[in-house]
Design an enzyme around this catalytic site. Structure first.
Site, PDB file in Angstrom:
ATOM      1  N   ALA A 119      50.797  42.681  73.455  1.00 31.43           N
ATOM      2  CA  ALA A 119      51.644  43.361  74.446  1.00 31.43           C
ATOM      3  C   ALA A 119      53.142  43.203  74.201  1.00 31.43           C
ATOM      4  O   ALA A 119      53.923  44.056  74.620  1.00 31.43           O
ATOM      5  CB  ALA A 119      51.293  42.837  75.843  1.00 31.43           C
ATOM      6  N   ARG A 159      56.192  45.348  68.854  1.00 36.77           N
ATOM      7  CA  ARG A 159      56.887  46.647  68.872  1.00 36.77           C
ATOM      8  C   ARG A 159      55.986  47.735  69.453  1.00 36.77           C
ATOM      9  O   ARG A 159      56.376  48.477  70.351  1.00 36.77           O
ATOM     10  CB  ARG A 159      57.309  47.044  67.441  1.00 36.77           C
ATOM     11  CG  ARG A 159      58.631  46.471  66.998  1.00 36.77           C
ATOM     12  CD  ARG A 159      58.899  46.849  65.526  1.00 36.77           C
ATOM     13  NE  ARG A 159      57.921  46.192  64.664  1.00 36.77           N
ATOM     14  CZ  ARG A 159      58.113  44.989  64.124  1.00 36.77           C
ATOM     15  NH1 ARG A 159      59.229  44.350  64.308  1.00 36.77           N
ATOM     16  NH2 ARG A 159      57.182  44.444  63.375  1.00 36.77           N
ATOM     17  N   MET A 160      54.748  47.826  68.944  1.00 36.47           N
ATOM     18  CA  MET A 160      53.841  48.863  69.456  1.00 36.47           C
ATOM     19  C   MET A 160      53.314  48.503  70.840  1.00 36.47           C
ATOM     20  O   MET A 160      53.115  49.381  71.679  1.00 36.47           O
ATOM     21  CB  MET A 160      52.670  49.071  68.476  1.00 36.47           C
ATOM     22  CG  MET A 160      52.989  49.996  67.318  1.00 36.47           C
ATOM     23  SD  MET A 160      53.578  51.630  67.841  1.00 36.47           S
ATOM     24  CE  MET A 160      52.196  52.217  68.809  1.00 36.47           C
ATOM     25  N   HIS A 201      59.318  52.508  55.606  1.00 33.08           N
ATOM     26  CA  HIS A 201      59.207  51.890  56.933  1.00 33.08           C
ATOM     27  C   HIS A 201      60.293  50.832  57.120  1.00 33.08           C
ATOM     28  O   HIS A 201      60.886  50.361  56.149  1.00 33.08           O
ATOM     29  CB  HIS A 201      57.835  51.227  57.111  1.00 33.08           C
ATOM     30  CG  HIS A 201      56.735  52.213  57.385  1.00 33.08           C
ATOM     31  ND1 HIS A 201      56.089  52.891  56.384  1.00 33.08           N
ATOM     32  CD2 HIS A 201      56.193  52.637  58.561  1.00 33.08           C
ATOM     33  CE1 HIS A 201      55.187  53.697  56.925  1.00 33.08           C
ATOM     34  NE2 HIS A 201      55.224  53.568  58.242  1.00 33.08           N
ATOM     35  N   LYS A 254      58.000  45.493  58.494  1.00 32.92           N
ATOM     36  CA  LYS A 254      56.587  45.856  58.220  1.00 32.92           C
ATOM     37  C   LYS A 254      55.985  44.888  57.205  1.00 32.92           C
ATOM     38  O   LYS A 254      56.608  44.574  56.202  1.00 32.92           O
ATOM     39  CB  LYS A 254      56.498  47.300  57.718  1.00 32.92           C
ATOM     40  CG  LYS A 254      55.046  47.750  57.539  1.00 32.92           C
ATOM     41  CD  LYS A 254      54.897  49.245  57.479  1.00 32.92           C
ATOM     42  CE  LYS A 254      53.456  49.660  57.230  1.00 32.92           C
ATOM     43  NZ  LYS A 254      52.552  49.254  58.320  1.00 32.92           N
ATOM     44  N   GLY A 288      49.283  52.135  56.371  1.00 26.82           N
ATOM     45  CA  GLY A 288      47.992  52.706  56.761  1.00 26.82           C
ATOM     46  C   GLY A 288      48.034  54.229  56.692  1.00 26.82           C
ATOM     47  O   GLY A 288      47.047  54.867  56.321  1.00 26.82           O
ATOM     48  N   THR A 289      49.174  54.796  57.022  1.00 29.49           N
ATOM     49  CA  THR A 289      49.300  56.257  56.983  1.00 29.49           C
ATOM     50  C   THR A 289      49.262  56.762  55.545  1.00 29.49           C
ATOM     51  O   THR A 289      48.620  57.778  55.248  1.00 29.49           O
ATOM     52  CB  THR A 289      50.617  56.691  57.651  1.00 29.49           C
ATOM     53  OG1 THR A 289      50.612  56.193  58.980  1.00 29.49           O
ATOM     54  CG2 THR A 289      50.780  58.193  57.663  1.00 29.49           C
TER      55      THR A 289
END
Ligand code: NAD
Length: 275
Positions: free
Chosen positions: A15, A18-19, A161, A165, A171-172
Protein backbone atom coordinates in the site's frame (compact mmCIF):
# COMPACT_ATOMS: atom_id res chain seq x y z
CA UNK A 1 -18.04 -13.80 -4.57
CA UNK A 2 -21.81 -13.83 -4.25
CA UNK A 3 -23.44 -10.44 -3.55
CA UNK A 4 -22.60 -7.99 -6.34
CA UNK A 5 -25.14 -5.35 -5.39
CA UNK A 6 -22.64 -3.85 -2.93
CA UNK A 7 -19.28 -2.35 -4.08
CA UNK A 8 -16.45 -4.88 -4.43
CA UNK A 9 -14.24 -4.92 -1.31
CA UNK A 10 -10.59 -4.59 -2.38
CA UNK A 11 -7.37 -5.04 -0.43
CA UNK A 12 -4.34 -3.09 -1.65
CA UNK A 13 -1.10 -4.89 -0.78
CA UNK A 14 2.17 -2.97 -0.98
CA UNK A 15 0.00 0.00 0.00
CA UNK A 16 2.87 2.44 0.57
CA UNK A 17 4.66 1.69 -2.71
CA UNK A 18 4.52 3.86 -5.83
CA UNK A 19 1.78 1.69 -7.35
CA UNK A 20 0.11 0.95 -3.98
CA UNK A 21 -0.56 4.66 -3.39
CA UNK A 22 -1.83 5.05 -6.94
CA UNK A 23 -4.14 2.03 -6.41
CA UNK A 24 -5.58 3.53 -3.21
CA UNK A 25 -6.32 6.74 -5.13
CA UNK A 26 -7.92 4.80 -8.02
CA UNK A 27 -10.12 2.75 -5.66
CA UNK A 28 -11.28 5.96 -3.95
CA UNK A 29 -12.21 7.55 -7.30
CA UNK A 30 -13.79 4.65 -9.20
CA UNK A 31 -17.39 3.46 -8.87
CA UNK A 32 -18.25 -0.11 -7.85
CA UNK A 33 -15.27 -0.64 -5.54
CA UNK A 34 -14.35 0.21 -1.95
CA UNK A 35 -11.03 -0.01 -0.08
CA UNK A 36 -11.28 -2.83 2.46
CA UNK A 37 -7.70 -2.94 3.80
CA UNK A 38 -4.21 -1.63 3.09
CA UNK A 39 -1.33 -4.02 3.68
CA UNK A 40 2.41 -3.44 3.95
CA UNK A 41 5.36 -5.68 4.86
CA UNK A 42 6.32 -6.34 8.49
CA UNK A 43 8.64 -3.56 9.67
CA UNK A 44 7.36 -0.96 7.20
CA UNK A 45 7.48 2.55 8.69
CA UNK A 46 3.94 3.09 7.33
CA UNK A 47 2.27 0.48 9.58
CA UNK A 48 -0.46 2.12 11.68
CA UNK A 49 -0.68 5.22 9.46
CA UNK A 50 -3.97 6.15 7.75
CA UNK A 51 -3.80 4.68 4.22
CA UNK A 52 -5.67 7.64 2.70
CA UNK A 53 -3.06 10.04 4.07
CA UNK A 54 -0.22 7.75 2.91
CA UNK A 55 -1.73 7.93 -0.60
CA UNK A 56 -1.96 11.73 -0.47
CA UNK A 57 -5.73 11.83 0.16
CA UNK A 58 -7.93 12.85 3.09
CA UNK A 59 -7.94 10.33 5.99
CA UNK A 60 -10.10 7.27 5.17
CA UNK A 61 -9.99 5.56 8.60
CA UNK A 62 -8.25 2.46 7.18
CA UNK A 63 -4.83 1.99 8.81
CA UNK A 64 -1.95 0.27 7.02
CA UNK A 65 -1.44 -3.16 8.64
CA UNK A 66 0.70 -6.26 8.04
CA UNK A 67 -2.18 -8.69 8.66
CA UNK A 68 -3.04 -9.90 5.15
CA UNK A 69 -4.78 -13.07 6.39
CA UNK A 70 -7.47 -11.21 8.37
CA UNK A 71 -7.96 -8.72 5.54
CA UNK A 72 -8.34 -11.39 2.84
CA UNK A 73 -10.96 -13.43 4.75
CA UNK A 74 -13.60 -10.72 4.45
CA UNK A 75 -12.54 -9.19 1.10
CA UNK A 76 -13.48 -9.95 -2.49
CA UNK A 77 -10.34 -8.94 -4.34
CA UNK A 78 -6.70 -8.02 -3.90
CA UNK A 79 -4.63 -5.58 -5.95
CA UNK A 80 -1.01 -6.69 -5.84
CA UNK A 81 1.90 -4.66 -7.23
CA UNK A 82 4.62 -5.72 -4.79
CA UNK A 83 7.59 -8.08 -5.27
CA UNK A 84 7.80 -11.68 -6.57
CA UNK A 85 8.21 -13.44 -3.18
CA UNK A 86 5.33 -11.44 -1.67
CA UNK A 87 3.06 -12.09 -4.67
CA UNK A 88 3.60 -15.86 -4.41
CA UNK A 89 2.58 -15.72 -0.71
CA UNK A 90 -0.46 -13.55 -1.47
CA UNK A 91 -1.48 -15.97 -4.25
CA UNK A 92 -1.73 -18.83 -1.73
CA UNK A 93 -3.80 -16.70 0.67
CA UNK A 94 -6.04 -15.42 -2.16
CA UNK A 95 -6.64 -19.02 -3.27
CA UNK A 96 -7.69 -20.02 0.27
CA UNK A 97 -10.10 -17.07 0.45
CA UNK A 98 -11.32 -17.62 -3.18
CA UNK A 99 -10.56 -14.00 -4.13
CA UNK A 100 -9.95 -12.16 -7.36
CA UNK A 101 -6.17 -11.63 -7.34
CA UNK A 102 -4.97 -8.89 -9.70
CA UNK A 103 -1.20 -9.17 -10.15
CA UNK A 104 0.94 -6.41 -11.61
CA UNK A 105 4.21 -7.48 -9.96
CA UNK A 106 6.93 -8.11 -12.55
CA UNK A 107 10.17 -10.10 -12.50
CA UNK A 108 8.56 -13.43 -11.50
CA UNK A 109 10.64 -16.51 -12.35
CA UNK A 110 9.19 -19.69 -13.92
CA UNK A 111 8.73 -21.53 -10.57
CA UNK A 112 6.82 -18.48 -9.24
CA UNK A 113 4.58 -18.53 -12.32
CA UNK A 114 3.84 -22.23 -11.74
CA UNK A 115 2.71 -21.38 -8.19
CA UNK A 116 0.44 -18.58 -9.45
CA UNK A 117 -1.15 -20.90 -11.98
CA UNK A 118 -1.69 -23.55 -9.29
CA UNK A 119 -3.34 -20.93 -7.05
CA UNK A 120 -5.58 -19.93 -9.98
CA UNK A 121 -7.37 -23.26 -9.67
CA UNK A 122 -9.14 -21.74 -6.65
CA UNK A 123 -8.89 -17.98 -7.18
CA UNK A 124 -9.47 -15.73 -10.17
CA UNK A 125 -6.00 -14.52 -11.15
CA UNK A 126 -5.65 -11.64 -13.61
CA UNK A 127 -1.97 -11.00 -14.31
CA UNK A 128 -0.39 -8.58 -16.74
CA UNK A 129 2.97 -6.95 -17.32
CA UNK A 130 0.92 -3.86 -18.13
CA UNK A 131 -2.65 -2.85 -17.23
CA UNK A 132 -3.10 -0.04 -19.76
CA UNK A 133 -5.45 -0.33 -22.74
CA UNK A 134 -2.80 1.26 -24.97
CA UNK A 135 -0.08 -1.31 -24.28
CA UNK A 136 -2.44 -4.23 -24.74
CA UNK A 137 -3.57 -2.70 -28.04
CA UNK A 138 0.10 -2.23 -28.97
CA UNK A 139 0.74 -5.93 -28.22
CA UNK A 140 -2.06 -6.90 -30.61
CA UNK A 141 -0.53 -4.67 -33.33
CA UNK A 142 2.97 -6.10 -32.69
CA UNK A 143 1.66 -9.65 -33.01
CA UNK A 144 -0.04 -8.77 -36.29
CA UNK A 145 3.08 -7.05 -37.69
CA UNK A 146 5.36 -9.92 -36.66
CA UNK A 147 3.00 -12.36 -38.35
CA UNK A 148 2.86 -10.36 -41.60
CA UNK A 149 6.52 -9.37 -41.97
CA UNK A 150 9.24 -11.76 -43.16
CA UNK A 151 12.00 -12.98 -40.83
CA UNK A 152 14.48 -10.44 -42.35
CA UNK A 153 12.61 -7.67 -40.49
CA UNK A 154 14.63 -7.62 -37.28
CA UNK A 155 12.65 -7.00 -34.08
CA UNK A 156 14.14 -4.89 -31.27
CA UNK A 157 12.29 -3.67 -28.16
CA UNK A 158 13.56 -0.57 -26.36
CA UNK A 159 12.16 0.47 -22.99
CA UNK A 160 12.89 3.27 -20.53
CA UNK A 161 11.82 3.49 -16.87
CA UNK A 162 12.55 5.56 -13.77
CA UNK A 163 15.81 5.10 -11.85
CA UNK A 164 14.22 3.07 -9.01
CA UNK A 165 13.00 0.16 -11.18
CA UNK A 166 14.61 -3.11 -10.02
CA UNK A 167 14.02 -5.58 -12.88
CA UNK A 168 15.00 -5.58 -16.56
CA UNK A 169 13.72 -5.98 -19.21
CA UNK A 170 10.41 -4.57 -17.98
CA UNK A 171 7.35 -6.80 -17.70
CA UNK A 172 5.81 -4.76 -20.50
CA UNK A 173 8.83 -5.28 -22.79
CA UNK A 174 8.52 -9.03 -22.17
CA UNK A 175 4.78 -8.89 -22.85
CA UNK A 176 5.52 -7.16 -26.19
CA UNK A 177 8.31 -9.67 -26.92
CA UNK A 178 5.85 -12.50 -26.26
CA UNK A 179 3.38 -10.92 -28.69
CA UNK A 180 6.11 -10.69 -31.37
CA UNK A 181 7.17 -14.30 -30.75
CA UNK A 182 3.56 -15.50 -30.97
CA UNK A 183 3.12 -13.60 -34.26
CA UNK A 184 6.18 -15.38 -35.64
CA UNK A 185 5.17 -18.73 -34.20
CA UNK A 186 8.39 -19.09 -32.16
CA UNK A 187 9.19 -19.38 -28.46
CA UNK A 188 10.36 -16.13 -26.82
CA UNK A 189 12.79 -17.96 -24.56
CA UNK A 190 14.62 -19.27 -27.66
CA UNK A 191 14.48 -16.00 -29.64
CA UNK A 192 15.15 -13.42 -26.89
CA UNK A 193 18.50 -11.58 -26.67
CA UNK A 194 18.30 -9.61 -23.43
CA UNK A 195 21.73 -7.93 -23.48
CA UNK A 196 24.68 -7.30 -25.80
CA UNK A 197 28.25 -6.34 -24.95
CA UNK A 198 31.70 -6.75 -26.52
CA UNK A 199 32.37 -8.78 -29.67
CA UNK A 200 28.90 -10.25 -30.04
CA UNK A 201 29.18 -11.19 -33.73
CA UNK A 202 26.45 -10.42 -36.26
CA UNK A 203 22.82 -10.39 -35.20
CA UNK A 204 21.23 -13.87 -35.26
CA UNK A 205 18.36 -14.15 -37.73
CA UNK A 206 15.01 -14.23 -35.93
CA UNK A 207 16.37 -12.80 -32.68
CA UNK A 208 14.04 -10.59 -30.62
CA UNK A 209 16.33 -8.05 -28.94
CA UNK A 210 15.75 -6.02 -25.76
CA UNK A 211 17.37 -2.83 -24.49
CA UNK A 212 16.57 -1.36 -21.06
CA UNK A 213 17.26 2.32 -20.28
CA UNK A 214 16.95 3.60 -16.70
CA UNK A 215 16.79 7.15 -15.42
CA UNK A 216 14.84 10.00 -13.88
CA UNK A 217 11.13 9.63 -13.22
CA UNK A 218 10.03 8.00 -16.50
CA UNK A 219 6.78 6.06 -15.88
CA UNK A 220 7.29 3.73 -18.87
CA UNK A 221 8.22 4.17 -22.56
CA UNK A 222 8.23 1.21 -24.98
CA UNK A 223 9.16 1.12 -28.64
CA UNK A 224 9.01 -1.99 -30.81
CA UNK A 225 11.21 -1.58 -33.88
CA UNK A 226 10.81 -3.69 -37.01
CA UNK A 227 14.02 -3.01 -38.96
CA UNK A 228 13.93 -4.11 -42.60
CA UNK A 229 16.35 -3.55 -45.48
CA UNK A 230 16.19 0.19 -46.18
CA UNK A 231 13.11 0.91 -44.03
CA UNK A 232 11.92 0.71 -40.44
CA UNK A 233 8.60 0.58 -38.58
CA UNK A 234 8.48 1.83 -34.99
CA UNK A 235 5.44 1.16 -32.80
CA UNK A 236 5.51 3.18 -29.60
CA UNK A 237 3.65 3.59 -26.32
CA UNK A 238 4.27 6.24 -23.69
CA UNK A 239 2.69 5.99 -20.24
CA UNK A 240 2.33 9.46 -18.77
CA UNK A 241 0.90 8.57 -15.35
CA UNK A 242 0.90 5.37 -13.28
CA UNK A 243 -2.76 6.11 -12.44
CA UNK A 244 -3.39 4.48 -15.82
CA UNK A 245 -2.13 1.11 -14.55
CA UNK A 246 -4.05 1.49 -11.28
CA UNK A 247 -7.34 2.17 -13.06
CA UNK A 248 -6.70 -0.81 -15.36
CA UNK A 249 -6.06 -3.01 -12.32
CA UNK A 250 -9.36 -1.95 -10.70
CA UNK A 251 -11.17 -2.68 -13.98
CA UNK A 252 -9.49 -6.11 -14.04
CA UNK A 253 -10.72 -6.79 -10.48
CA UNK A 254 -14.30 -5.86 -11.41
CA UNK A 255 -14.07 -8.00 -14.57
CA UNK A 256 -12.82 -10.97 -12.54
CA UNK A 257 -15.57 -10.57 -9.96
CA UNK A 258 -18.27 -10.44 -12.63
CA UNK A 259 -16.68 -13.33 -14.57
CA UNK A 260 -16.79 -15.38 -11.38
CA UNK A 261 -14.94 -18.50 -12.60
CA UNK A 262 -11.59 -19.46 -11.12
CA UNK A 263 -8.68 -19.52 -13.56
CA UNK A 264 -5.68 -17.67 -14.91
CA UNK A 265 -6.47 -14.63 -17.06
CA UNK A 266 -4.59 -11.72 -18.63
CA UNK A 267 -5.49 -8.14 -19.50
CA UNK A 268 -6.28 -9.14 -23.08
CA UNK A 269 -9.16 -11.25 -21.64
CA UNK A 270 -10.37 -8.19 -19.70
CA UNK A 271 -10.05 -5.74 -22.60
CA UNK A 272 -10.89 -8.16 -25.41
CA UNK A 273 -8.00 -6.84 -27.52
CA UNK A 274 -6.09 -10.11 -28.08
CA UNK A 275 -4.78 -10.46 -31.64
P1 NAD B 1 7.64 -0.03 -4.89
O1 NAD B 1 8.93 -0.59 -4.44
O2 NAD B 1 7.42 1.46 -4.85
O3 NAD B 1 6.42 -0.70 -4.07
C1 NAD B 1 6.37 -2.05 -3.68
C2 NAD B 1 5.74 -2.08 -2.29
O4 NAD B 1 5.47 -3.45 -1.95
C3 NAD B 1 6.66 -1.50 -1.20
O5 NAD B 1 5.96 -0.51 -0.45
C4 NAD B 1 7.00 -2.72 -0.35
O6 NAD B 1 7.19 -2.41 1.03
C5 NAD B 1 5.76 -3.57 -0.56
N1 NAD B 1 5.98 -4.99 -0.20
C6 NAD B 1 7.05 -5.77 -0.51
N2 NAD B 1 6.89 -6.99 0.07
C7 NAD B 1 5.71 -6.97 0.73
C8 NAD B 1 5.00 -7.91 1.53
N3 NAD B 1 5.49 -9.14 1.75
N4 NAD B 1 3.82 -7.54 2.07
C9 NAD B 1 3.29 -6.30 1.84
N5 NAD B 1 3.94 -5.35 1.10
C10 NAD B 1 5.13 -5.69 0.56
O7 NAD B 1 7.45 -0.58 -6.39
P2 NAD B 1 6.40 -0.08 -7.50
O8 NAD B 1 7.08 0.88 -8.44
O9 NAD B 1 5.12 0.30 -6.86
O10 NAD B 1 6.23 -1.42 -8.34
C11 NAD B 1 5.77 -2.62 -7.71
C12 NAD B 1 5.73 -3.74 -8.75
O11 NAD B 1 4.74 -3.44 -9.75
C13 NAD B 1 7.06 -3.94 -9.52
O12 NAD B 1 7.22 -5.32 -9.75
C14 NAD B 1 6.81 -3.18 -10.82
O13 NAD B 1 7.60 -3.63 -11.89
C15 NAD B 1 5.36 -3.51 -11.05
N6 NAD B 1 4.61 -2.59 -11.95
C16 NAD B 1 3.75 -3.18 -12.81
C17 NAD B 1 2.95 -2.42 -13.64
C18 NAD B 1 1.96 -3.11 -14.54
O14 NAD B 1 1.14 -2.44 -15.22
N7 NAD B 1 1.94 -4.43 -14.54
C19 NAD B 1 3.04 -1.01 -13.60
C20 NAD B 1 3.93 -0.42 -12.68
C21 NAD B 1 4.71 -1.23 -11.85
Amino acid sequence: MADQTEPMRLVVVGAAGRMGKSLIRAVSEMPGVVLHAAIEREGSPFLGQDSGVVAGLMPNGIPVTADALTAFVSAQGVLDFTAPAATVEFAALAAQARLVHVIGTTGLAEPDMAKLKAAARHSIVVQSGNFSLGVNMLAALVKQAAKSLQIDWDIEIVEMHHRMKVDAPSGTALLLGEAAAQGRGVSLSNAAVKSREGHTGARAEGAIGFQALRGGSVVGDHTVIFAGNGERIELRHIAEDRGLFAQGAVKAALWGWKHGRSGYYTMSDVLGVGA
